[in-house]
Design a protein around this motif. Structure first.
Motif, PDB file in Angstrom:
ATOM      1  N   ASP A  99      46.707  42.044  50.692  1.00 51.62           N
ATOM      2  CA  ASP A  99      46.576  43.329  51.380  1.00 51.62           C
ATOM      3  C   ASP A  99      47.912  43.731  52.001  1.00 51.62           C
ATOM      4  N   GLN A 100      47.914  44.841  52.739  1.00 50.59           N
ATOM      5  CA  GLN A 100      49.160  45.378  53.286  1.00 50.59           C
ATOM      6  C   GLN A 100      49.778  44.488  54.354  1.00 50.59           C
ATOM      7  N   ASN A 101      49.004  43.525  54.845  1.00 52.64           N
ATOM      8  CA  ASN A 101      49.514  42.599  55.853  1.00 52.64           C
ATOM      9  C   ASN A 101      49.919  41.253  55.269  1.00 52.64           C
ATOM     10  N   GLY A 102      49.820  41.140  53.962  1.00 56.26           N
ATOM     11  CA  GLY A 102      50.239  39.916  53.304  1.00 56.26           C
ATOM     12  C   GLY A 102      49.156  38.861  53.159  1.00 56.26           C
ATOM     13  N   PHE A 103      47.914  39.176  53.577  1.00 54.89           N
ATOM     14  CA  PHE A 103      46.837  38.211  53.432  1.00 54.89           C
ATOM     15  C   PHE A 103      46.354  38.202  51.974  1.00 54.89           C
ATOM     16  N   VAL A 104      46.172  37.012  51.436  1.00 55.79           N
ATOM     17  CA  VAL A 104      45.743  36.890  50.045  1.00 55.79           C
ATOM     18  C   VAL A 104      44.264  37.241  49.933  1.00 55.79           C
ATOM     19  N   LEU A 105      43.951  38.138  49.024  1.00 55.54           N
ATOM     20  CA  LEU A 105      42.571  38.570  48.802  1.00 55.54           C
ATOM     21  C   LEU A 105      41.902  37.793  47.674  1.00 55.54           C
ATOM     22  N   GLU A 106      42.663  37.537  46.619  1.00 55.30           N
ATOM     23  CA  GLU A 106      42.086  36.863  45.458  1.00 55.30           C
ATOM     24  C   GLU A 106      43.197  36.281  44.601  1.00 55.30           C
ATOM     25  N   VAL A 107      42.901  35.184  43.909  1.00 57.86           N
ATOM     26  CA  VAL A 107      43.838  34.580  42.962  1.00 57.86           C
ATOM     27  C   VAL A 107      43.072  34.225  41.700  1.00 57.86           C
ATOM     28  N   LEU A 108      43.742  34.333  40.571  1.00 57.27           N
ATOM     29  CA  LEU A 108      43.096  34.079  39.293  1.00 57.27           C
ATOM     30  C   LEU A 108      44.137  33.560  38.313  1.00 57.27           C
ATOM     31  N   VAL A 109      43.820  32.472  37.633  1.00 53.66           N
ATOM     32  CA  VAL A 109      44.714  31.898  36.629  1.00 53.66           C
ATOM     33  C   VAL A 109      44.152  32.218  35.246  1.00 53.66           C
ATOM     34  N   ARG A 110      44.999  32.791  34.408  1.00 55.75           N
ATOM     35  CA  ARG A 110      44.596  33.128  33.040  1.00 55.75           C
ATOM     36  C   ARG A 110      45.724  32.798  32.073  1.00 55.75           C
ATOM     37  N   SER A 111      45.347  32.568  30.823  1.00 60.67           N
ATOM     38  CA  SER A 111      46.331  32.244  29.796  1.00 60.67           C
ATOM     39  C   SER A 111      46.929  33.491  29.162  1.00 60.67           C
ATOM     40  N   ARG A 112      46.437  34.656  29.536  1.00 62.08           N
ATOM     41  CA  ARG A 112      46.919  35.912  28.963  1.00 62.08           C
ATOM     42  C   ARG A 112      47.316  36.890  30.069  1.00 62.08           C
ATOM     43  N   ALA A 115      44.785  43.356  29.732  1.00 63.64           N
ATOM     44  CA  ALA A 115      43.814  44.153  30.474  1.00 63.64           C
ATOM     45  C   ALA A 115      42.558  43.362  30.797  1.00 63.64           C
ATOM     46  N   LYS A 116      42.168  42.432  29.918  1.00 58.70           N
ATOM     47  CA  LYS A 116      40.979  41.624  30.173  1.00 58.70           C
ATOM     48  C   LYS A 116      41.147  40.790  31.440  1.00 58.70           C
ATOM     49  N   ALA A 117      42.322  40.207  31.610  1.00 60.65           N
ATOM     50  CA  ALA A 117      42.588  39.413  32.812  1.00 60.65           C
ATOM     51  C   ALA A 117      42.641  40.305  34.044  1.00 60.65           C
ATOM     52  N   ALA A 118      43.253  41.487  33.909  1.00 61.47           N
ATOM     53  CA  ALA A 118      43.324  42.422  35.041  1.00 61.47           C
ATOM     54  C   ALA A 118      41.925  42.876  35.463  1.00 61.47           C
ATOM     55  N   LYS A 119      41.056  43.116  34.492  1.00 67.13           N
ATOM     56  CA  LYS A 119      39.670  43.504  34.809  1.00 67.13           C
ATOM     57  C   LYS A 119      38.953  42.390  35.546  1.00 67.13           C
ATOM     58  N   ARG A 120      39.173  41.163  35.096  1.00 68.06           N
ATOM     59  CA  ARG A 120      38.537  40.024  35.742  1.00 68.06           C
ATOM     60  C   ARG A 120      38.982  39.920  37.200  1.00 68.06           C
ATOM     61  N   LEU A 121      40.272  40.102  37.445  1.00 75.03           N
ATOM     62  CA  LEU A 121      40.781  40.057  38.813  1.00 75.03           C
ATOM     63  C   LEU A 121      40.150  41.147  39.664  1.00 75.03           C
ATOM     64  N   MET A 122      40.064  42.361  39.144  1.00 75.52           N
ATOM     65  CA  MET A 122      39.510  43.473  39.917  1.00 75.52           C
ATOM     66  C   MET A 122      38.028  43.278  40.206  1.00 75.52           C
ATOM     67  N   ARG A 123      37.293  42.731  39.249  1.00 73.51           N
ATOM     68  CA  ARG A 123      35.870  42.465  39.493  1.00 73.51           C
ATOM     69  C   ARG A 123      35.693  41.418  40.585  1.00 73.51           C
ATOM     70  N   LYS A 124      36.521  40.374  40.552  1.00 67.70           N
ATOM     71  CA  LYS A 124      36.459  39.349  41.597  1.00 67.70           C
ATOM     72  C   LYS A 124      36.805  39.946  42.958  1.00 67.70           C
ATOM     73  N   LEU A 125      37.776  40.837  42.979  1.00 67.31           N
ATOM     74  CA  LEU A 125      38.164  41.483  44.229  1.00 67.31           C
ATOM     75  C   LEU A 125      37.021  42.301  44.806  1.00 67.31           C
ATOM     76  N   LEU A 126      36.396  43.101  43.976  1.00 74.14           N
ATOM     77  CA  LEU A 126      35.302  43.950  44.452  1.00 74.14           C
ATOM     78  C   LEU A 126      34.126  43.111  44.941  1.00 74.14           C
ATOM     79  N   LYS A 127      33.858  42.010  44.254  1.00 71.64           N
ATOM     80  CA  LYS A 127      32.768  41.137  44.679  1.00 71.64           C
ATOM     81  C   LYS A 127      33.109  40.443  45.995  1.00 71.64           C
ATOM     82  N   GLY A 128      34.331  39.958  46.111  1.00 71.32           N
ATOM     83  CA  GLY A 128      34.722  39.223  47.302  1.00 71.32           C
ATOM     84  C   GLY A 128      34.892  40.098  48.525  1.00 71.32           C
ATOM     85  N   GLN A 129      35.429  41.296  48.349  1.00 71.24           N
ATOM     86  CA  GLN A 129      35.688  42.188  49.474  1.00 71.24           C
ATOM     87  C   GLN A 129      34.525  43.142  49.754  1.00 71.24           C
ATOM     88  N   ALA A 130      33.617  43.257  48.797  1.00 73.65           N
ATOM     89  CA  ALA A 130      32.422  44.100  48.957  1.00 73.65           C
ATOM     90  C   ALA A 130      32.764  45.563  49.211  1.00 73.65           C
TER      91      ALA A 130
END
Length: 233
Positions: A99-112, A115-130
């Motif tokens: 976020d804007q204060n430097g706090f980590v919201l989500e991390v994801l390791v992918r081999s690629r 766009a598929k990896a970016a979508k996965r990250l965004m879905r995790k973000l929306l689920k985690g941050q609600a």
């Protein structure tokens, strides 16, 4: 307390020692052997393998509790970035959102790096941050545009490399740990480590330059008290 608390059941060391070992390992860029030596200097004799088992079991529990407590309280401006990590000679990508204060919201390791990896990250973000962010900032990787159009079409998206230094800088602690650990052993190993490391780093992220030394000490003390509460130590 060891007999009463299910988390520490069947562990012969007191919770205070276990929590301290886990704190040392994830709070500072230390190897398992370094933590073993630091405990030995205090008269606590454990092997580095025991420290590793503690870090995995208890670190996961502590990180989950930190994430639960911070849910919905972090910033609404999301900086997304990806960094290459070499694992056994092959490229992997560590995707990260802060976020804007430097706090980590989500991390994801992918081999690629796609766009598929970016979508996965965004879905995790929306689920985690609600919730969706007010604005999303990325570099010029086109995968973010494709993923954002599908996952968060109404969110403002700013794509500019110089605007994303905050996310790029957030990779540095893991880079330091990567050198200490002589690289990560597998994609699963890296994902497990960052999923524990980053929430704990969030808890102890205290500004130094924008506040007085007294305020800094007070915030650090509060973080340590919260850590003891989370660790039930």
């Amino acid at each position: 307390m060891t007999d009463r608390d299910p988390l520490y059941r069947r562990h012969r060391f007191p919770p205070e020692i276990i929590a301290h070992a886990v704190w040392l390992y994830f709070r500072f860029p230390l190897s398992l052997g370094m933590v073993e030596d630091m405990l030995a200097a205090q008269g606590i004799i454990v092997s580095h393998q025991t420290v590793r088992l503690w870090a995995e079991k208890f670190g996961r529990a502590f990180a989950s509790e930190i994430r639960r407590r911070s849910a919905g309280r972090l910033g609404d401006k999301w900086h997304l970035d990806e960094a290459v990590v070499s694992i056994r000679g092959k490229k992997h990508w560590l995707w990260r959102a802060v976020d804007q204060n430097g706090f980590v919201l989500e991390v994801l390791v992918r081999s690629r790096r796609n766009a598929k990896a970016a979508k996965r990250l965004m879905r995790k973000l929306l689920k985690g941050q609600a919730r969706a962010p007010r604005v999303m900032i990325t570099d010029k990787l086109r995968s973010y545009d494709a993923a954002k159009r599908e996952i968060m079409p109404s969110v403002e998206h700013r794509s500019h490399k110089s605007l994303n230094n905050r996310a790029e800088n957030s990779h540095q602690p893991v880079r330091r740990r990567e050198r200490i650990m002589k690289r990560f052993k597998s994609q699963r190993h890296l994902q497990r480590f960052v999923s524990i490391h980053d929430p704990i780093a969030n808890l102890f992220q205290i500004p130094r330059h924008d506040i007085s030394s007294g305020d800094h000490r007070q915030l650090r003390s509060a973080a340590m008290k919260l850590w003891a509460k989370i660790a039930r130590a």
